[in-house]
Design a protein around this motif. Sequence first.
Motif, PDB file in Angstrom:
ATOM      1  N   UNK A  11     -13.123  -6.370   1.557  1.00 59.21           N
ATOM      2  CA  UNK A  11     -11.975  -5.642   2.111  1.00 59.21           C
ATOM      3  C   UNK A  11     -12.345  -4.175   2.291  1.00 59.21           C
ATOM      4  N   UNK A  12     -12.153  -3.682   3.517  1.00 59.07           N
ATOM      5  CA  UNK A  12     -12.470  -2.278   3.813  1.00 59.07           C
ATOM      6  C   UNK A  12     -11.275  -1.349   3.620  1.00 59.07           C
ATOM      7  N   UNK A  13     -10.079  -1.811   4.009  1.00 57.96           N
ATOM      8  CA  UNK A  13      -8.874  -0.981   3.938  1.00 57.96           C
ATOM      9  C   UNK A  13      -7.725  -1.833   3.421  1.00 57.96           C
ATOM     10  N   UNK A  14      -6.924  -1.251   2.535  1.00 53.63           N
ATOM     11  CA  UNK A  14      -5.724  -1.906   2.011  1.00 53.63           C
ATOM     12  C   UNK A  14      -4.504  -1.135   2.503  1.00 53.63           C
ATOM     13  N   UNK A  15      -3.567  -1.866   3.072  1.00 47.44           N
ATOM     14  CA  UNK A  15      -2.290  -1.275   3.478  1.00 47.44           C
ATOM     15  C   UNK A  15      -1.237  -1.714   2.475  1.00 47.44           C
ATOM     16  N   UNK A  16      -0.664  -0.749   1.765  1.00 46.37           N
ATOM     17  CA  UNK A  16       0.344  -1.058   0.726  1.00 46.37           C
ATOM     18  C   UNK A  16       1.726  -0.679   1.212  1.00 46.37           C
ATOM     19  N   UNK A  17       2.561  -1.691   1.446  1.00 47.02           N
ATOM     20  CA  UNK A  17       3.950  -1.460   1.840  1.00 47.02           C
ATOM     21  C   UNK A  17       4.888  -2.264   0.941  1.00 47.02           C
ATOM     22  N   UNK A  18       4.500  -2.390  -0.333  1.00 47.27           N
ATOM     23  CA  UNK A  18       5.336  -3.083  -1.314  1.00 47.27           C
ATOM     24  C   UNK A  18       6.485  -2.187  -1.751  1.00 47.27           C
ATOM     25  N   UNK A  19       6.154  -0.926  -2.037  1.00 44.20           N
ATOM     26  CA  UNK A  19       7.143   0.008  -2.569  1.00 44.20           C
ATOM     27  C   UNK A  19       7.241  -0.096  -4.077  1.00 44.20           C
ATOM     28  N   UNK A  20       7.931   0.878  -4.687  1.00 45.50           N
ATOM     29  CA  UNK A  20       8.108   0.874  -6.133  1.00 45.50           C
ATOM     30  C   UNK A  20       6.858   1.323  -6.868  1.00 45.50           C
ATOM     31  N   UNK A  56      -1.053  -0.418  -9.831  1.00 44.79           N
ATOM     32  CA  UNK A  56      -2.216  -1.165 -10.299  1.00 44.79           C
ATOM     33  C   UNK A  56      -3.028  -1.716  -9.138  1.00 44.79           C
ATOM     34  N   UNK A  57      -2.336  -2.201  -8.106  1.00 47.83           N
ATOM     35  CA  UNK A  57      -3.034  -2.775  -6.959  1.00 47.83           C
ATOM     36  C   UNK A  57      -3.811  -1.714  -6.177  1.00 47.83           C
ATOM     37  N   UNK A  58      -3.239  -0.534  -6.024  1.00 45.27           N
ATOM     38  CA  UNK A  58      -3.958   0.539  -5.327  1.00 45.27           C
ATOM     39  C   UNK A  58      -5.197   0.949  -6.109  1.00 45.27           C
ATOM     40  N   UNK A  59      -5.050   1.054  -7.425  1.00 47.57           N
ATOM     41  CA  UNK A  59      -6.202   1.378  -8.271  1.00 47.57           C
ATOM     42  C   UNK A  59      -7.274   0.309  -8.156  1.00 47.57           C
ATOM     43  N   UNK A  60      -6.848  -0.953  -8.132  1.00 49.78           N
ATOM     44  CA  UNK A  60      -7.792  -2.066  -7.973  1.00 49.78           C
ATOM     45  C   UNK A  60      -8.506  -1.988  -6.633  1.00 49.78           C
TER      46      UNK A  60
END
Length: 429
Positions: free
Chosen positions: A74-83, A89-93
């Motif tokens: 995975x090159x890029x993660x898009x996080x739109x979970x919120x909270x 934890x997922x962003x750190x991972x």
Amino acid sequence: MRTRPLKVALLGCGVVGSEVARIMTTHADDLTARIGAPVELAGVAVRRPSKVREGIDPALVTTDATALLKRGDIDVVIEVIGGIEPARTLITTAFENGASVVSANKALLAQDGAALHAAAEQHGLDLYYEAAVAGAIPLVRPMRESLAGDKINRVMGIVNGTTNFILDKMDSTGAGYQEALDEATALGYAEADPTADVEGYDAAAKAAILAGIAFHTRVRLDDVYREGMTEVSASDFASAKRMGCTIKLLAILERAADGESVTARVHPAMIPLTHPLASVREAYNAVFVEAEAAGRLMFYGPGAGGSPTASAVLGDLVAVCRNKLAEATGPGESAYTQLPVSPMGDVVTRYHISLDVADKPGVLAQVATTFAEHGVSIDTVRQQGKDGEASLVVVTHRAPDAALSGTVEALRKLDTVRGVASIMRVEGE
């Protein structure tokens, strides 16, 4: 052009996430041309895998976000979970596994932005978050990059569309707060639980992010003074109109005159009808940035919604992917000034105060004396009386908020003051 695609993991597939996925699919050729390499949606992490998601291959859907991030490709993660969690934890991972991150998570960035920036820097990766503030309006990147050579002294704006819609309806139709809120809910502008919007929490998170960027210092959500707008009434709007004003929920970020501290606050305020923010209608956002060399800049547009927010996310995705290809990173956290955040009491502002008082001689003099004792100068006074009752409206000159607040508390203790009907700050003059 590179032929191996850049692989993107999408965390969350609600209103914003599904729109991001749709645009990535329908605009794939354009994105490839703009980035210099194809981008591929490699996985979508959701909570409810059984839900039908139009346009998304069911084979990409997973409930194990951690496993998706640890795949290694995975090159890029898009996080739109919120909270806060599990997003933090997922962003750190993601960083630990070599992926840059694009996030729309204002609450997390306002609370833990410094730690997330540090993690990104440690791993030589990007953290972009244009979509976290003011939806589609290009604001974060211009402040972080275009104005990087300037000195920003003040930011003032409307950064929550729900509250602006409600206040606009109260102003234009004479509706009460609850009636305007009900309309906002029916039209989908307000959540079933509107607390985060109407009590100012959403705007305060955005204010913390913007203050950090503007003043190159760390400002957390807890540093932002916050007042909601649930007490704003039709009579407040009537008073505002008599002054040639309207009422907006504003985020105001200021550098002290001596440059040694900053303030950050969110609260309703009266602003003159001649001010550009007064004309911002419906659910739109607008932000004024005042810089020493550039002067006054205004950013305006839709501040929320699936498509506008997805537009900001995709803009960040293009930038981050370009950085990946160049084996570089964009700007990270700039907090070199480490300025303290002063309390609300140090802010110099004006008050509009409406008092219910006894209609008898000497009341006005007693009220004026109370203001004078607290070092607050009165600008205008308007009094109306009937059947032993009177309404007294006082507008002050600029004074420290602590002095104004102390004046109000002293007024409450006067025998001749039956009650303080409303208090509102006056800004934008």
